[in-house]
Design an enzyme around this catalytic site. Structure first.
Site, PDB file in Angstrom:
ATOM      1  N   GLU A  62       9.015  -2.101 -29.180  1.00  0.00           N
ATOM      2  CA  GLU A  62       8.491  -2.000 -27.809  1.00  0.00           C
ATOM      3  C   GLU A  62       7.711  -0.704 -27.662  1.00  0.00           C
ATOM      4  OE1 GLU A  62      10.892  -3.351 -24.588  1.00  0.00           O
ATOM      5  OE2 GLU A  62      10.098  -1.825 -23.215  1.00  0.00           O
ATOM      6  N   GLU A  87       7.924   5.806 -27.300  1.00  0.00           N
ATOM      7  CA  GLU A  87       7.604   6.373 -25.973  1.00  0.00           C
ATOM      8  C   GLU A  87       7.274   7.858 -26.143  1.00  0.00           C
ATOM      9  OE1 GLU A  87       6.541   7.115 -22.703  1.00  0.00           O
ATOM     10  OE2 GLU A  87       7.428   5.128 -22.451  1.00  0.00           O
ATOM     11  N   ASP A 114       2.843   8.932 -30.157  1.00  0.00           N
ATOM     12  CA  ASP A 114       1.810   7.951 -29.801  1.00  0.00           C
ATOM     13  C   ASP A 114       1.955   6.690 -30.670  1.00  0.00           C
ATOM     14  OD1 ASP A 114      -0.510   6.474 -29.410  1.00  0.00           O
ATOM     15  OD2 ASP A 114      -1.809   8.233 -29.358  1.00  0.00           O
ATOM     16  N   ASP A 137       0.375   1.577 -18.700  1.00  0.00           N
ATOM     17  CA  ASP A 137      -0.389   2.286 -17.660  1.00  0.00           C
ATOM     18  C   ASP A 137      -1.687   1.532 -17.384  1.00  0.00           C
ATOM     19  OD1 ASP A 137       1.193   4.957 -17.467  1.00  0.00           O
ATOM     20  OD2 ASP A 137       0.912   4.619 -19.606  1.00  0.00           O
ATOM     21  N   ASP A 173       1.741  -5.713 -13.731  1.00  0.00           N
ATOM     22  CA  ASP A 173       1.745  -6.069 -12.302  1.00  0.00           C
ATOM     23  C   ASP A 173       0.352  -5.867 -11.694  1.00  0.00           C
ATOM     24  OD1 ASP A 173       1.781  -3.301 -12.486  1.00  0.00           O
ATOM     25  OD2 ASP A 173       3.001  -3.021 -10.685  1.00  0.00           O
ATOM     26  N   THR A 209      11.913  -4.405 -15.435  1.00  0.00           N
ATOM     27  CA  THR A 209      11.796  -2.990 -15.824  1.00  0.00           C
ATOM     28  C   THR A 209      11.706  -2.141 -14.552  1.00  0.00           C
ATOM     29  OG1 THR A 209       9.404  -2.701 -15.846  1.00  0.00           O
ATOM     30  CG2 THR A 209      10.389  -3.758 -17.786  1.00  0.00           C
ATOM     31  N   GLU A 212       8.233  -2.283 -13.069  1.00  0.00           N
ATOM     32  CA  GLU A 212       8.028  -3.600 -12.445  1.00  0.00           C
ATOM     33  C   GLU A 212       8.657  -3.645 -11.058  1.00  0.00           C
ATOM     34  OE1 GLU A 212      10.087  -6.567 -14.726  1.00  0.00           O
ATOM     35  OE2 GLU A 212       9.166  -8.207 -13.613  1.00  0.00           O
TER      36      GLU A 212
HETATM   37  C1  LIG Z   1       3.641   2.524 -16.603  1.00  0.00           C
HETATM   38  S1  LIG Z   1       4.854   3.023 -17.717  1.00  0.00           S
HETATM   39  C2  LIG Z   1       5.896   1.595 -17.889  1.00  0.00           C
HETATM   40  C3  LIG Z   1       7.212   1.916 -18.515  1.00  0.00           C
HETATM   41  C4  LIG Z   1       8.161   0.740 -18.722  1.00  0.00           C
HETATM   42  N1  LIG Z   1       7.656  -0.195 -19.711  1.00  0.00           N
HETATM   43  C5  LIG Z   1       8.482   0.030 -17.435  1.00  0.00           C
HETATM   44  O1  LIG Z   1       7.978  -1.089 -17.243  1.00  0.00           O
HETATM   45  O2  LIG Z   1       9.236   0.592 -16.623  1.00  0.00           O
HETATM   46  C6  LIG Z   1       3.986   3.026 -19.267  1.00  0.00           C
HETATM   47  C7  LIG Z   1       4.659   3.895 -20.321  1.00  0.00           C
HETATM   48  O3  LIG Z   1       3.951   3.769 -21.543  1.00  0.00           O
HETATM   49  C8  LIG Z   1       3.967   5.015 -22.203  1.00  0.00           C
HETATM   50  N2  LIG Z   1       2.834   5.018 -23.151  1.00  0.00           N
HETATM   51  C9  LIG Z   1       1.540   4.847 -22.857  1.00  0.00           C
HETATM   52  N3  LIG Z   1       0.777   4.892 -23.955  1.00  0.00           N
HETATM   53  C10 LIG Z   1       1.641   5.106 -24.996  1.00  0.00           C
HETATM   54  C11 LIG Z   1       1.454   5.270 -26.379  1.00  0.00           C
HETATM   55  N4  LIG Z   1       0.235   5.204 -26.945  1.00  0.00           N
HETATM   56  N5  LIG Z   1       2.517   5.485 -27.159  1.00  0.00           N
HETATM   57  C12 LIG Z   1       3.770   5.559 -26.594  1.00  0.00           C
HETATM   58  N6  LIG Z   1       4.006   5.414 -25.282  1.00  0.00           N
HETATM   59  C13 LIG Z   1       2.953   5.200 -24.482  1.00  0.00           C
HETATM   60  C14 LIG Z   1       3.860   6.031 -21.079  1.00  0.00           C
HETATM   61  O4  LIG Z   1       4.371   7.294 -21.445  1.00  0.00           O
HETATM   62  C15 LIG Z   1       4.678   5.378 -19.973  1.00  0.00           C
HETATM   63  O5  LIG Z   1       6.015   5.825 -19.976  1.00  0.00           O
END
Ligand SMILES: C[S@@+](CC[C@H](N)C(=O)[O-])C[C@H]1O[C@@H](n2cnc3c(N)ncnc32)[C@H](O)[C@@H]1O
Length: 237
Positions: A62, A87, A114, A137, A173, A209, A212
């Site tokens: 994930e 993450e 990353d 994001d 969403d 999540t 969400e």
């Molecule tokens: C909008 S949040 C959603 C988090 C979770 N999936 C949820 O639905 O509650 C998106 C997450 O993706 C992580 N993220 C974005 N690009 C990433 C990357 N290239 N590698 C690791 N994490 C990443 C961000 O740090 C952030 O915590």
């Protein structure tokens, strides 16, 4: 006078910003106490999954688990699978480490780096059974769209990591992002939509999540997409 050649700006486009959110006491404690047990430190080396997990099992990865609640729930509910959560947000990593330790979960490991680099350097070809990307994001401004994680180039680059028949499950969403995901995934020949061409997955079987639920409180809809990797070329469906 000779002109200096322009130096190309080679900084990679990141799909995230490191948020400056402070760690809670419990997150900090979990990072200090459990990092060694459950975090795989990023290195430009292929991972050996057999060494990482106690038991063999389907490998689920994930990307962007946020605070990690839904990933933890899945790992506990499916002890026959092995999970890797990727993450960059340290408070989320701390929260998940706390949950892993508290529940004594042995089939879930974390990488704090990353995901693009993790896939490029660490994941062995043909090993992943399922890839999950939930509520990435959205980068809604047009000039930021290029920062969206789900891009054809990235998904194509990770296809070799997937086993034949492996699944890609995404959710968002944001309708515009859902349509973008659909366009990207439908456009890749090696992938087939498990719900029929252009169809979203109604009643997807995954826990809600945190992000969400925040969206739902604001009245947002939710779109799930499920694709699988096929080896044969798609017929002209
Ligand atoms: C909008 S949040 C959603 C988090 C979770 N999936 C949820 O639905 O509650 C998106 C997450 O993706 C992580 N993220 C974005 N690009 C990433 C990357 N290239 N590698 C690791 N994490 C990443 C961000 O740090 C952030 O915590």
């Amino acid at each position: 006078m000779t002109s200096t050649p322009e130096v190309e700006n080679k900084r990679p486009i990141r799909s995230y910003v490191i948020r400056s959110g402070r760690l809670t006491g419990s997150q900090r404690k979990a990072i200090d106490q459990h990092w060694q047990d459950y975090v795989i430190d990023f290195q430009k080396d292929l991972l050996d999954f057999q060494k990482l997990f106690h038991k063999p099992g389907k490998l689920v990865i994930e990307i962007g688990f946020g605070m990690g609640d839904s990933l933890l729930e899945m790992a506990i509910a499916n002890p026959g699978n092995n999970y890797i959560g990727i993450e960059v947000h340290r408070p989320g990593v701390g929260k998940l480490l706390h949950g892993i330790a508290e529940n004594n979960v042995s089939n879930l490991k974390v990488i704090c780096h990353d995901a693009k680099e993790v896939f490029e350097f660490c994941i062995v070809d043909g090993t992943v059974d399922r890839l999950q990307i939930y509520f990435p994001d959205p980068w809604p401004k047009k000039r930021h769209n290029k920062r969206r994680l789900v891009q054809t180039e990235f998904i194509v680059s990770l296809l070799p990591k997937l086993k034949p028949g492996a699944e890609i499950h995404m959710a968002t969403d944001v309708q515009a992002y859902a349509e973008h995901m659909m366009e990207v995934l439908e456009g890749i020949e090696e992938l087939t939509n498990s719900n029929g061409k252009q169809n979203y997955w109604k009643n997807a079987n995954r826990p809600d999540t945190k992000f969400e639920n925040r969206g739902k409180r604001l009245g947002h809809g939710v779109w799930d997409l499920l694709f699988s990797r096929v080896l044969a070329r798609k017929s002209s469906d």
